[in-house]
Design an enzyme around this catalytic site. Structure first.
Site, mmCIF file in Angstrom:
data_model
loop_
_atom_site.group_PDB
_atom_site.id
_atom_site.type_symbol
_atom_site.label_atom_id
_atom_site.label_comp_id
_atom_site.label_asym_id
_atom_site.label_seq_id
_atom_site.Cartn_x
_atom_site.Cartn_y
_atom_site.Cartn_z
ATOM 1 N N ASP A 246 -10.033 -16.045 -2.164
ATOM 2 C CA ASP A 246 -9.855 -17.240 -1.323
ATOM 3 C C ASP A 246 -8.497 -17.858 -1.651
ATOM 4 O O ASP A 246 -7.804 -17.408 -2.583
ATOM 5 C CB ASP A 246 -10.999 -18.259 -1.530
ATOM 6 C CG ASP A 246 -11.293 -19.036 -0.232
ATOM 7 O OD1 ASP A 246 -10.343 -19.595 0.357
ATOM 8 O OD2 ASP A 246 -12.456 -19.070 0.191
ATOM 9 N N LEU A 302 -5.243 -24.861 25.920
ATOM 10 C CA LEU A 302 -4.009 -24.076 25.958
ATOM 11 C C LEU A 302 -2.818 -24.936 26.379
ATOM 12 O O LEU A 302 -1.710 -24.774 25.861
ATOM 13 C CB LEU A 302 -4.182 -22.879 26.911
ATOM 14 C CG LEU A 302 -3.033 -21.886 26.924
ATOM 15 C CD1 LEU A 302 -2.801 -21.281 25.545
ATOM 16 C CD2 LEU A 302 -3.282 -20.781 27.944
ATOM 17 N N TYR A 358 -8.371 -18.935 18.892
ATOM 18 C CA TYR A 358 -9.463 -18.430 18.045
ATOM 19 C C TYR A 358 -10.173 -17.264 18.744
ATOM 20 O O TYR A 358 -10.416 -16.209 18.149
ATOM 21 C CB TYR A 358 -10.432 -19.581 17.793
ATOM 22 C CG TYR A 358 -11.592 -19.279 16.875
ATOM 23 C CD1 TYR A 358 -11.414 -19.129 15.505
ATOM 24 C CD2 TYR A 358 -12.885 -19.159 17.387
ATOM 25 C CE1 TYR A 358 -12.501 -18.877 14.665
ATOM 26 C CE2 TYR A 358 -13.968 -18.909 16.559
ATOM 27 C CZ TYR A 358 -13.774 -18.775 15.193
ATOM 28 O OH TYR A 358 -14.840 -18.528 14.375
ATOM 29 N N THR A 393 -22.623 -24.515 8.935
ATOM 30 C CA THR A 393 -21.657 -24.531 7.818
ATOM 31 C C THR A 393 -20.757 -25.757 7.976
ATOM 32 O O THR A 393 -20.876 -26.505 8.954
ATOM 33 C CB THR A 393 -20.721 -23.300 7.840
ATOM 34 O OG1 THR A 393 -19.897 -23.388 9.013
ATOM 35 C CG2 THR A 393 -21.464 -21.994 7.839
#
Ligand SMILES: NC(=O)c1ccc[n+]([C@@H]2O[C@H](COP(=O)([O-])OP(=O)(O)OC[C@H]3O[C@@H](n4cnc5c(N)ncnc54)[C@H](O)[C@@H]3O)[C@@H](O)[C@H]2O)c1
Length: 452
Positions: A246, A302, A358, A393
Site C-alpha cells: 500500500d 466529464l 473510473y 467500505t
C-alpha cells in the site's frame, strides 16, 4: 458501515412495517466462517440428465452429508420428494444434455417443487455447455436459453438465494466442477448471483481443501484497508503467504495487518517510476498469486473533469496493474500456473454518472484480463476480473445518503455486499484448480440491476 435499514427490517416490528408497505426486505446473508469444513450445511438436490450431474453425484458426499436425486434410481442417491423434505440448501441441475426446445420444460419440472421447499440462503447452479462450442443451431440456442432462465430465477428466488449458470467445456472440464461448486454452493458466494461462468480443462488441482492455497505466495495491492485487507485475510486463511502493498502513508496499518497475518509488507506507491523494479526486488522467490486491488475514484462529470483527475485514475487503476504485471512477467517472477486477479467494478460494465475516468479504467482492466488470457494460458497462468457492485467500505460510506441507499437496494439481495464477499471470489480464482476459469469477469453485486 452498518446497514441500519437491514437491521431494522429484521426486527419483528420492522418485518411488519416493511411487509405492510411493500418495501424491500433484505435478509442477513449467510457467510463463510473460518473453521467451517463443508461447503454446504443442509440438503443438496441433484437433477437433470447428463454426465455432469453424475460427476457431481460422485463427489457430493464431500460437499454435504445430505444428498438427493430428483428421481428414483438416479445417480445412486436417495430420492427427494417435496412432501417429505428436507428443506433444500443447494440445487444442481444438469441441463447439459438439453438440445431441443421442448426439452427446456425439464427446468420447470425440476425447479417448481424444489422452490417451494428451500432453506435460508439457498444456492442454485445450472450446468450447461458453452453455446459457441455446439454446431447444431437448436442445441446452441437451447444452451443459450439457460442464461435467461438462470437470470430470471435469480430475481425470483428471494430468501437470500443465489443462482448461477456454469458452462462446462466438453471434454475434460468436469474435473474443475468440485472447486467451482465448493464456491458457488457455499456461503462464500453469498453476494454472487446470476453469473455465467465457463469452465475449461485445467491440470492443476487443490490437494487440501482446508488450505487450498498452501505453499503459494500472494501479492495484494491496496491491502491496508477495505476490500484489499479482506482479500489479504482470506488468502492467508486459505494458506497463502502474503505480501501486502500500500502507499507509504498507510504503512502503520499495513505493517499491523501483515504482522497479524504472518506476512510481509511493502510500502510503495504503485505509480512511482521505480515501483516495477522495487516490486520485483521484493519478490526474489517469485509469486503465484497477484491481486491488483489498489484503486481510487476522482469523480466529476466529464464536462468538469480536469486532466489531473482523469490521469490519476487511469494511472492507479489501469496503467499500474498493467506495468507491474508486465514487469513481474519479464523478470520471470510470476510462476507457472500463477493466478492474476484484477479488481474491476460494476461501473466498468454499466457506466456511472461522474465516473467516466473510473469506468474507463475498470473496463480497461476487464479488457486486460480478456486480452492477456490466451498468452498466459500457455504457462498455465489464469487472469480474471472481479467486478464488485455496492460493497460496504470507506469508499461507499463517502457517497451521499440518497445515492448510497439506492446503490444498496438496487439488487436482488436488497443490500450491499461486504469486503469478504469480494475476497471469497478472489480466493476462489486464486486456487490451483481455478486455472479452469480465465479471461472472465465475475460480478460480486447481488445481481445488481445496473448493467444487467
Ligand atoms: N467499495 C466498493 O463498493 C467498490 C466497488 C467496486 C470496485 N471497488 C474497487 O475495489 C478496490 C478496493 O476498494 P475499497 O472500497 O476497498 O477502497 P479503499 O479506498 O478503501 O482502498 C483502496 C486502497 O488502495 C490503496 N491505493 C490507492 N492508490 C494507491 C497507489 N498509488 N499505490 C498503492 N496503493 C494505493 C489505498 O491506499 C487503499 O488502501 C478498488 O480498486 C475499487 O475501485 C470497490
Amino acid at each position: 458501515m452498518s446497514d441500519r435499514y437491514l437491521n431494522f427490517a429484521n426486527t419483528p416490528a420492522g418485518r411488519r412495517l416493511v411487509g405492510a408497505l411493500g418495501l424491500p426486505a433484505p435478509l442477513p446473508l449467510e457467510r463463510w466462517v473460518a473453521g467451517r469444513n463443508r461447503p454446504l450445511e443442509g440438503a443438496l438436490l441433484i437433477g437433470g440428465d447428463g454426465e455432469l450431474g453424475a460427476a457431481v453425484a460422485g463427489f457430493a458426499n464431500r460437499l454435504t452429508d445430505e444428498h438427493f436425486a430428483a428421481r428414483d434410481d438416479q445417480y445412486g442417491l436417495p430420492r427427494w420428494t417435496a412432501e417429505h423434505g428436507p428443506k433444500l440448501k443447494g440445487l444442481v441441475f444438469d441441463a447439459s444434455g438439453l438440445s431441443r426446445f421442448e426439452e427446456l420444460d425439464a427446468l420447470r419440472q425440476f425447479f417448481q417443487p424444489a422452490l417451494k421447499n428451500l432453506g435460508r440462503c439457498p444456492h442454485v447452479v445450472v450446468l450447461g455447455r458453452a453455446p459457441d462450442t455446439l454446431s447444431d443451431p437448436q442445441a446452441s440456442s437451447v444452451q443459450r436459453a439457460l442464461e435467461g432462465f438462470t437470470r430470471s430465477l435469480g430475481k425470483e428466488i428471494r430468501r437470500g438465494g443465489t443462482v448461477q449458470l456454469l458452462h462446462v467445456v466438453d471434454p475434460g472440464a468436469e474435473t474443475g466442477l468440485e472447486g467451482a461448486l465448493r464456491f458457488l454452493l457455499s456461503p462464500k458466494s453469498a453476494y454472487v448471483s446470476a453469473q455465467v461462468l465457463r469452465l475449461q480443462p485445467c491440470a492443476q488441482q487443490v490437494s487440501d481443501w482446508t488450505r487450498p492455497l498452501a505453499g503459494k505466495t500472494a501479492l495484494v495491492t491496496g491491502a491496508s484497508r477495505g476490500i484489499g485487507a479482506a482479500i489479504a485475510e482470506t488468502l492467508a486463511r486459505d494458506g497463502a503467504e502474503v505480501l501486502l502493498l500500500d502507499v507509504p502513508q498507510a504503512k502503520d496499518a499495513l505493517d499491523a495487518l501483515a504482522s497479524r497475518l504472518g506476512g510481509r509488507s511493502l510500502a510503495l506507491d504503485i505509480c512511482a517510476d521505480d515501483a516495477p523494479a522495487k516490486l520485483v526486488e521484493a519478490l526474489p522467490e517469485g509469486v503465484d498469486i497477484i491481486v491488483h486491488n489498489a484503486g481510487i475514484t476522482r469523480d466529476k462529470t466529464l464536462a468538469k473533469m480536469s486532466e489531473g483527475l482523469w490521469e490519476s485514475v487511469i494511472d492507479v487503476n489501469l496503467r499500474a496493474p498493467q506495468q507491474l504485471t508486465e514487469a513481474l512477467l519479464q523478470a520471470g517472477a510470476l510462476r507457472d500456473n500463477g493466478r492474476v486477479v484484477l479488481i474491476a467494478s460494476l461501473s466498468g460494465i454499466a457506466g456511472n454518472v461522474g465516473q467516466t475516468n473510473y469506468a474507463t479504467s475498470k473496463a480497461g482492466l476487464i479488457g486486460l484480463a480478456q486480452s492477456w488470457a490466451p498468452t498466459l494460458a500457455e504457462r498455465g497462468i489464469s487472469i480474471n476480473a472481479v467486478a464488485p457492485g455496492f460493497i460496504e467500505t470507506g469508499m461507499t460510506a463517502a457517497i451521499p445518503f440518497t445515492i448510497r441507499e439506492a446503490g444498496r437496494r438496487m439488487n436482488s439481495m436488497n443490500q450491499g455486499g461486504l469486503p469478504q464477499d469480494v475476497a471469497e471470489a478472489v480466493a476462489w480464482f486464486a486456487q490451483p484448480g481455478s486455472g479452469a476459469v480465465t479471461g472472465q469477469v465475475l460480478r460480486v453485486c447481488g445481481q445488481s440491476l445496473l448493467g444487467a
